[in-house]
Enzyme design. Structure first.
Site, PDB file in Angstrom:
ATOM      1  N   LYS A 113       0.829  -1.213   0.000  1.00 41.19           N
ATOM      2  CA  LYS A 113       0.000   0.000   0.000  1.00 41.19           C
ATOM      3  C   LYS A 113       0.860   1.259   0.000  1.00 41.19           C
ATOM      4  O   LYS A 113       0.485   2.270  -0.587  1.00 41.19           O
ATOM      5  CB  LYS A 113      -0.956   0.018   1.192  1.00 41.19           C
ATOM      6  CG  LYS A 113      -2.113  -0.941   1.038  1.00 41.19           C
ATOM      7  CD  LYS A 113      -3.167  -0.717   2.101  1.00 41.19           C
ATOM      8  CE  LYS A 113      -4.337  -1.667   1.913  1.00 41.19           C
ATOM      9  NZ  LYS A 113      -5.281  -1.611   3.042  1.00 41.19           N
ATOM     10  N   LYS A 195      -4.091 -11.806  -6.078  1.00 42.36           N
ATOM     11  CA  LYS A 195      -5.367 -12.139  -5.444  1.00 42.36           C
ATOM     12  C   LYS A 195      -6.463 -11.219  -5.984  1.00 42.36           C
ATOM     13  O   LYS A 195      -6.189 -10.066  -6.373  1.00 42.36           O
ATOM     14  CB  LYS A 195      -5.264 -12.054  -3.923  1.00 42.36           C
ATOM     15  CG  LYS A 195      -5.217 -10.658  -3.376  1.00 42.36           C
ATOM     16  CD  LYS A 195      -5.679 -10.575  -1.911  1.00 42.36           C
ATOM     17  CE  LYS A 195      -5.821  -9.100  -1.570  1.00 42.36           C
ATOM     18  NZ  LYS A 195      -6.436  -8.791  -0.317  1.00 42.36           N
ATOM     19  N   LYS A 198     -10.964  -5.684  -5.098  1.00 38.72           N
ATOM     20  CA  LYS A 198     -11.801  -4.673  -5.756  1.00 38.72           C
ATOM     21  C   LYS A 198     -10.979  -3.450  -6.142  1.00 38.72           C
ATOM     22  O   LYS A 198     -11.451  -2.583  -6.851  1.00 38.72           O
ATOM     23  CB  LYS A 198     -12.974  -4.278  -4.869  1.00 38.72           C
ATOM     24  CG  LYS A 198     -12.573  -3.743  -3.516  1.00 38.72           C
ATOM     25  CD  LYS A 198     -13.603  -4.101  -2.464  1.00 38.72           C
ATOM     26  CE  LYS A 198     -12.967  -4.022  -1.095  1.00 38.72           C
ATOM     27  NZ  LYS A 198     -13.660  -4.758  -0.054  1.00 38.72           N
TER      28      LYS A 198
HETATM   29  P1  AMP Z   1     -11.038  -6.887   3.190  1.00 38.86           P
HETATM   30  O1  AMP Z   1     -11.997  -6.623   2.087  1.00 38.86           O
HETATM   31  O2  AMP Z   1      -9.626  -6.627   2.807  1.00 38.86           O
HETATM   32  O3  AMP Z   1     -11.459  -6.274   4.477  1.00 38.86           O
HETATM   33  O4  AMP Z   1     -11.072  -8.465   3.418  1.00 38.86           O
HETATM   34  C1  AMP Z   1     -12.065  -9.095   4.191  1.00 38.86           C
HETATM   35  C2  AMP Z   1     -11.812 -10.578   4.280  1.00 38.86           C
HETATM   36  O5  AMP Z   1     -11.878 -11.176   2.979  1.00 38.86           O
HETATM   37  C3  AMP Z   1     -10.439 -10.941   4.828  1.00 38.86           C
HETATM   38  O6  AMP Z   1     -10.562 -12.068   5.665  1.00 38.86           O
HETATM   39  C4  AMP Z   1      -9.636 -11.287   3.619  1.00 38.86           C
HETATM   40  O7  AMP Z   1      -8.606 -12.203   3.894  1.00 38.86           O
HETATM   41  C5  AMP Z   1     -10.699 -11.939   2.727  1.00 38.86           C
HETATM   42  N1  AMP Z   1     -10.350 -11.814   1.303  1.00 38.86           N
HETATM   43  C6  AMP Z   1     -10.186 -10.665   0.611  1.00 38.86           C
HETATM   44  N2  AMP Z   1      -9.853 -10.910  -0.673  1.00 38.86           N
HETATM   45  C7  AMP Z   1      -9.802 -12.266  -0.797  1.00 38.86           C
HETATM   46  C8  AMP Z   1      -9.505 -13.172  -1.884  1.00 38.86           C
HETATM   47  N3  AMP Z   1      -9.199 -12.720  -3.106  1.00 38.86           N
HETATM   48  N4  AMP Z   1      -9.550 -14.497  -1.642  1.00 38.86           N
HETATM   49  C9  AMP Z   1      -9.868 -14.971  -0.407  1.00 38.86           C
HETATM   50  N5  AMP Z   1     -10.150 -14.180   0.654  1.00 38.86           N
HETATM   51  C10 AMP Z   1     -10.120 -12.852   0.474  1.00 38.86           C
END
Ligand code: AMP
Ligand code: TRP
Length: 330
Positions: A113, A195, A198
């Protein structure tokens, strides 16, 4: 018998992907049946990157509605907004005092980031993982269901718990990550070495939980594959491997079942069916989501009750921490 505690959080940064669903939210729903679960919408984390206040408010309610629409039941688990429970920010400050700059500097998410916004790098982005540790440790959490990308942050939370316990006597439970073998890392549809996120520039890189059927079909049709032409689960075919993982997560079918079903059929038919299982999996969630977003009073009731319950538990831990570090009781 008291149930073991599960804690997890999702950032309200707008538009959850099927990666968030498969890697996190879908597991949250299963865990609420057997654990004392706290699921948080981490708005304090969201302001570590620039936010428009109006959108942050909207996105916070959106995540709550998606939690509920996905099957989280406020009778079974505690759903709340992070900024409503002051103890999160307060414990962060104390944990900052035992966090090493060197360790925070090694966090891959921070490194990534900070590369994106080299000028005006803010201090909150740096201490983001300390806030995450505070989230987890306040509830005496046993298990933290997250996607693979959060593993390093979990390690830090464990280190801080142990360091505090050693320095001031046993206070925090040392949490364990709960990372599924399959689906913990759903990949970008255009660049399957990254990965799914969004924040990708190309919107064909991800499927959002609220995308409509036409868009889902289009995005899956355009997903990058390879020239092998065989639906097989191997690292040599990362695009197809990712689509098999997604298919499996939505249908419940095993990897072998899927490989056998599409042997010799080519990618066209397979992709069409991947889109179908996503669409039919998301449809009931999207319907419930639309209903919930019309009922703001209900959403308010859920997050207020959640904050009350979470505050009570969090204050108990924070009280202990304040006493142990030597703050005079008020
Ligand atoms: P965030 O949107 O970064 O707050 O992520 C929320 C949750 O979704 C966290 O537990 C992340 O590890 C999981 N997560 C986000 N992107 C992915 C992905 N591409 N594959 C699997 N888990 C994800
Ligand atoms: N940092 C996590 C993410 O980006 C979100 C998060 C914040 C979290 N606090 C947490 C996850 C506590 C698990 C537990 O995905």
């Amino acid at each position: 018998m008291t149930r073991k505690v599960v804690f997890s959080g999702v950032q309200p940064s707008g538009g959850l992907t099927i990666g968030n669903y498969i890697g996190a939210i879908k597991n949250f729903v299963e865990l609420q049946e057997s654990y004392d679960c706290y699921y948080c919408i981490v708005d304090l984390h969201a302001i570590t990157v620039p936010q428009t206040p109006k959108d942050l408010r909207k996105n916070t309610l959106e995540v709550l509605a998606i939690y509920l629409a996905s099957g989280l039941d406020p009778e079974k688990c505690t759903l709340f907004i992070q900024s409503h429970v002051e103890a999160h920010a307060e414990l962060t400050w104390v944990l900052n005092s035992i966090s090493y700059m060197g360790q925070l500097n090694r966090m891959t998410q921070f490194k990534e980031k900070s590369r994106k916004s080299e000028e005006n790098l803010n201090a909150a982005l740096f201490t983001y993982p300390v806030l995450m540790a505070a989230d987890i440790l306040l509830y005496q959490t046993e298990f933290v269901p997250v996607g693979e990308d959060q593993k390093q942050h979990l390690e830090l939370a464990r280190d801080l718990a142990e360091r505090f316990n050693n320095k001031y006597s046993e206070t925090f439970k040392v949490p364990e990550p709960l990372i599924r073998e399959f689906g913990a890392r759903i990949m970008d549809l255009q660049r399957p070495e990254n990965k799914m996120s969004k924040s990708a520039e190309n919107e064909n890189s991800y499927v959002l939980m609220l995308d409509n059927p036409d868009i889902i079909q289009r995005k899956i049709r355009r997903a990058i594959t390879d020239s092998v032409g065989e639906v097989a689960y191997t690292d040599e075919q990362p695009g197809i491997k990712n689509l098999i993982n997604i298919y499996s997560a939505f249908s419940g079918d095993s990897i072998e079942e899927i490989e056998n079903r599409y042997r010799g059929l080519g990618y066209g038919k397979f992709k069409q069916d991947v889109a179908e299982v996503i669409i039919s999996g998301l449809e009931p969630i999207q319907d419930r989501y639309a209903q919930l977003m019309k009922n703001k009073d209900y959403l308010e009731e859920v997050y207020k009750q959640g904050a009350e319950k979470a505050s009570w538990v969090a204050m108990k831990t924070l009280g202990k921490v304040y006493r142990k570090v030597g703050f005079i009781q008020r």
